[in-house]
Design an enzyme around this catalytic site. Structure first.
Site, PDB file in Angstrom:
ATOM      1  N   SER A 128       0.855  -1.204  -0.107  1.00  0.00           N
ATOM      2  CA  SER A 128      -0.339  -0.187   0.153  1.00  0.00           C
ATOM      3  C   SER A 128       0.829   1.408  -0.001  1.00  0.00           C
ATOM      4  O   SER A 128       1.685   1.086   0.913  1.00  0.00           O
ATOM      5  CB  SER A 128      -0.585  -0.087   1.319  1.00  0.00           C
ATOM      6  OG  SER A 128      -1.530   1.302   1.509  1.00  0.00           O
ATOM      7  N   TYR A 156      -1.596   0.375  10.024  1.00  0.00           N
ATOM      8  CA  TYR A 156      -1.389  -0.890   9.070  1.00  0.00           C
ATOM      9  C   TYR A 156      -0.236  -0.557   8.288  1.00  0.00           C
ATOM     10  O   TYR A 156      -0.441  -1.322   7.155  1.00  0.00           O
ATOM     11  CB  TYR A 156      -2.798  -0.448   7.750  1.00  0.00           C
ATOM     12  CG  TYR A 156      -2.976  -0.280   6.738  1.00  0.00           C
ATOM     13  CD1 TYR A 156      -4.355  -1.324   6.337  1.00  0.00           C
ATOM     14  CD2 TYR A 156      -2.919   0.097   5.278  1.00  0.00           C
ATOM     15  CE1 TYR A 156      -4.079  -2.015   4.882  1.00  0.00           C
ATOM     16  CE2 TYR A 156      -3.133   0.307   4.044  1.00  0.00           C
ATOM     17  CZ  TYR A 156      -3.541  -0.988   4.682  1.00  0.00           C
ATOM     18  OH  TYR A 156      -4.039  -1.362   2.718  1.00  0.00           O
ATOM     19  N   LYS A 160       2.484  -3.750   6.551  1.00  0.00           N
ATOM     20  CA  LYS A 160       2.538  -3.372   5.400  1.00  0.00           C
ATOM     21  C   LYS A 160       4.023  -3.438   5.084  1.00  0.00           C
ATOM     22  O   LYS A 160       3.848  -4.384   4.107  1.00  0.00           O
ATOM     23  CB  LYS A 160       1.221  -2.823   4.106  1.00  0.00           C
ATOM     24  CG  LYS A 160      -0.551  -2.664   3.997  1.00  0.00           C
ATOM     25  CD  LYS A 160       0.005  -4.351   3.322  1.00  0.00           C
ATOM     26  CE  LYS A 160      -1.748  -4.238   3.032  1.00  0.00           C
ATOM     27  NZ  LYS A 160      -2.269  -5.693   2.798  1.00  0.00           N
TER      28      LYS A 160
END
Lengths: 336, 336
Positions: A128, A156, A160
């Site tokens: 991402s 997050y 990732k």
């Protein structure tokens, strides 16, 4: 050829499945294209009806970690895995343990299962652009390159980025042929608002076209690195096709992005659907959302993706037109 | 104050313990110094006798993951953790699963246990300059900065880099007050050769001073980013002392390094112990070791550490003299 798509019932996963099934064959790492015999869609949700009706599709439903631990996926003979399933950023921020389990532990279990296949399958990992971020008070990020050090500002992004490292080392060890890609903010996503802070990047186009009002919680000068759904999917597909030499470094690759601003996006909407559309935009900045969105990268360079022949969307007008062409039922205003 | 040192019976861990015990008190994150009541040394091996004899020292022996899972460490009330324990690079490369367990799983379990304390202890994590590396055929690394993107070329480096990310996010969440530091190659390590590819950076000084021959498996032009044991320990100690503002970013900080070459190291040896010492060096490059060592960073910048007041060793001569002063029993040659 057998392909596994995790998150395969989601918007991007299902679109990837449709793209692969439509082309009917696929070339892995520069090899001669082979017929796609099976596409397995692993997801919490049910596969969309059009995909479920395709005899080449097998739908496997449940939490991915459970599916992997029960050995439902990946099936023996899996040639390629597209790992798109993830807990999203707001979930990861609200529930740290859920994020670690859904993103880190699940990815690691899937990598281990791929290693156990013994055939080093292609493994395209959807990382991402959220690995990039800056702390409040830090100077603006400037242009992000493929080799910029990510400094994630949320769980997050950290998760990732950890998975990018795992994919790189499993690849170096020969357990998989991994390719980590960083998709940009996808616009225009169809459907309903999802509550994400980035949701307005789609909602500010989608809602007015449907004749509904949309709030823009940031200033018009806010930058965004965007990609249409089709541009994003093209990046996933190309990642699996590239030879190892073309792919190059085992670090993650930024997918192509269009650098634009929220003001330019609104202008494109007005060019295409007139003042009737732009009049539906409520410019009411929310200080905290504005600050958050300004901490994201507004301009992302993608030299490696360019070398692979990938292209960014030409302009935001064409992104809006892609949405209109693909979602005629959701467009109530007259468009030019 | 209670301090836990993992790998506390090892060379650096024991030296850190001695340093802290000798100063008797310690300041955490800029707070008023407090008396050190207890230093817990967790290690596979037994604590050195001098430390075991100190009434403030508690020695806990076993694999760290077991110790954490049994809740032997960290004890309630632990104020600071120095996490130095790790499987070394050769082990991690030979046994991937051992490396993941010893480095990633163990660090995560320790972080979880620190989180469970509920007091956000200071957590100084010893990462490694081994996060940096280049693939064969890539251009030289050039000067590495604090914000250079690591591209680890071994499982050890990947695992350390993953742990840096975990430490950063546990810190952002307020579970710990984490500080990741990257020590440089430590020279001169006392004791016996340990078989590591980097072992000659110490052996080429230590063995001749003991009157023994030493092989140098690389060319004299090979660069190295070195730090003496005392410089390295000073970095660990300062990391725990710095205020959050002084520390700055949650990304890892390069510790000070002396940029030198293998040829300059040999010249320093000759300056201090004469031709009798340099005559004991066997210059017989091994192509594969030479290639490996050239893939490591030869020059590492350390702007953040400098801003904290840390200093690199002045020159390699002073590093050799530190070794001689601290290990008189291991020096058989006359030195100037």
């Amino acid at each position: 050829m057998k392909i596994l798509i995790t998150g395969g019932a989601g918007f991007l996963g299902a679109r990837l499945a449709r793209t692969l099934l439509a082309q009917g064959e696929y070339s892995l790492r520069g090899a001669t294209p082979r017929r796609i015999e099976q596409v397995v869609l692993a997801d919490l949700g049910a596969a969309p009806p059009d995909l479920a009706a395709d005899p080449r599709v097998r739908s496997v439903q449940g939490p991915l970690l459970d599916l992997v631990q029960r050995r439902d996926v990946p099936a023996a003979g899996t040639d390629a895995v597209f790992h798109l399933a993830a807990a999203v950023s707001a979930e990861c921020e609200a529930d740290f343990d859920l994020g670690m389990r859904s993103n880190v532990d699940t990815t690691r279990a899937l990598l281990e299962a791929c290693r156990a296949l013994g055939t080093a399958p292609v493994f395209v990992f959807a990382s991402s652009v959220g690995v990039f971020g800056r702390r409040p008070g830090d100077p603006p990020l400037g242009v992000i390159a493929d080799d910029t050090l990510p400094t994630p500002q949320g769980s997050y992004g950290i998760q990732k980025f950890i998975c990018e490292q795992l994919v790189a080392d499993y690849t170096r060890k020969g357990f998989i042929a991994g390719r980590s890609v960083r998709p940009m903010t996808v616009s225009v996503r169809p459907g309903r608002p999802n509550g994400a802070a980035s949701g307005f990047f789609s909602g500010m186009i989608r809602e007015p076209l449907a004749g509904e009002r949309a709030r823009i919680p940031v200033g018009p000068d806010v930058g965004a690195a965007l990609a249409s759904p089709s541009s994003t999917i093209a990046g996933f597909v190309r990642a699996g096709e590239a030879t190892d030499t073309e792919w190059g470094h085992r670090t993650a690759m930024n997918l192509p992005s269009l650098a634009t601003t929220v003001g330019e996006m609104a202008a494109a909407l007005e060019r295409i659907a007139g003042k009737q559309a732009s009049a539906l935009l409520d410019w009411s900045p929310d200080a905290s959302v504005d600050r958050l969105v300004r901490s994201w990268p507004g301009e992302v360079a993608w030299e490696r993706a360019r070398a692979l022949g990938l292209k960014a969307d030409a302009d935001f007008d064409s992104i809006v037109r892609q949405y209109i062409a693909e979602n005629p039922q959701a467009v109530r205003l007259a468009v030019r």
